[in-house]
Design a protein around this motif. Structure first.
Motif, PDB file in Angstrom:
ATOM      1  N   PRO A   1      43.999  29.085  51.047  1.00  0.00           N
ATOM      2  CA  PRO A   1      44.170  28.282  49.825  1.00  0.00           C
ATOM      3  C   PRO A   1      43.742  29.045  48.584  1.00  0.00           C
ATOM      4  O   PRO A   1      42.987  30.017  48.657  1.00  0.00           O
ATOM      5  N   HIS A   2      44.217  28.600  47.439  1.00  0.00           N
ATOM      6  CA  HIS A   2      43.823  29.195  46.159  1.00  0.00           C
ATOM      7  C   HIS A   2      43.280  28.091  45.264  1.00  0.00           C
ATOM      8  O   HIS A   2      43.991  27.157  44.912  1.00  0.00           O
ATOM      9  N   HIS A   3      42.013  28.220  44.934  1.00  0.00           N
ATOM     10  CA  HIS A   3      41.363  27.216  44.100  1.00  0.00           C
ATOM     11  C   HIS A   3      40.923  27.838  42.780  1.00  0.00           C
ATOM     12  O   HIS A   3      40.586  29.016  42.707  1.00  0.00           O
ATOM     13  N   HIS A   4      40.884  27.020  41.740  1.00  0.00           N
ATOM     14  CA  HIS A   4      40.315  27.408  40.458  1.00  0.00           C
ATOM     15  C   HIS A   4      41.007  28.620  39.859  1.00  0.00           C
ATOM     16  O   HIS A   4      40.385  29.428  39.176  1.00  0.00           O
ATOM     17  N   ARG A   5      42.303  28.763  40.122  1.00  0.00           N
ATOM     18  CA  ARG A   5      43.035  29.904  39.570  1.00  0.00           C
ATOM     19  C   ARG A   5      43.815  29.455  38.337  1.00  0.00           C
ATOM     20  O   ARG A   5      44.319  28.346  38.252  1.00  0.00           O
TER      21      ARG A   5
END
Length: 213
Positions: A204-208
């Motif tokens: 997952p990719h968070h806070h991008r």
């Protein structure tokens, strides 16, 4: 849940704002018990044990397999601080001591473009993170954002150089350099799968954000 085989653990030894939440969620999705920041208490325990000579370093907080975002910023959590008066701790820098306490563990240097990292840190929590960091560094002369950025970049390059030099000769098979924007995810999967069965291959990719958040 995939428990740590023979006490093997996974330590994320890059700085915060380098995908630590994404790693934490990835581990949990694969049944690997993981802890993230825990309101400073991971870093505070490491600091306390390191300076008292108590081993292992995570005694009392060693029920997890994966450890991410091991930082303590004095004054946080905001409005409900448990760290007022506590030293600033970047416990990712204690990787040698963590390896001594937990041999055969896996170490991941999570990294990104350093200027994107700086921008993300300056914006973090509407600037409160940077403000608290400046206050903690005021005794050594850090008084403004320019000086804070200089300090962060110096710490960044020193830490990366030390980690890479250490693992080049010490158990390189237990180390992965993972650039969150450029390293193929298969490298992470191939690094972990000999030791931990992976059921989810989605990272997952968070806070991008386009500006590096």
């Amino acid at each position: 849940m995939a428990e740590s085989p023979q006490g093997r653990r996974i330590f994320l030894i890059g700085f915060n704002k380098c995908g630590t939440t994404s790693f934490h969620d990835f581990f949990k999705a694969n049944g690997i018990s993981s802890v993230h920041w825990r309101a400073n208490t991971l870093a505070m325990a490491i600091h306390r044990h390191l300076h008292s000579g108590h081993r292992p370093l995570l005694d009392g907080l060693d029920q997890w397999t994966a450890y991410t975002d091991m930082v303590c910023i004095p004054g946080s959590p905001w409005e409900n601080s448990n760290s007022d008066g506590h030293p600033l701790v970047e416990a990712c820098r204690c990787f040698r001591d963590l390896q001594a306490s937990y041999p055969h563990s896996l170490f991941i240097l999570n990294t990104r473009d350093p200027m994107a990292w700086v921008r993300s840190r300056l914006k973090h929590d509407q600037g409160r993170f940077a403000e608290a960091y400046r206050r903690a560094l005021a005794p050594i002369g850090v008084q403004n954002d320019a000086q804070l950025v200089h300090h962060w970049l110096q710490e960044w390059h020193e830490h990366h150089a030390q980690v890479l030099a250490h693992f080049r000769f010490q158990t390189p098979q237990d180390f992965l350099l993972f650039h969150i924007d450029h390293t193929p995810h298969d490298e992470l999967f191939n690094f972990l799968e000999p030791h931990f069965p992976l059921t989810s291959r989605l990272f997952p990719h968070h806070h991008r954000s386009p500006s590096g958040g």
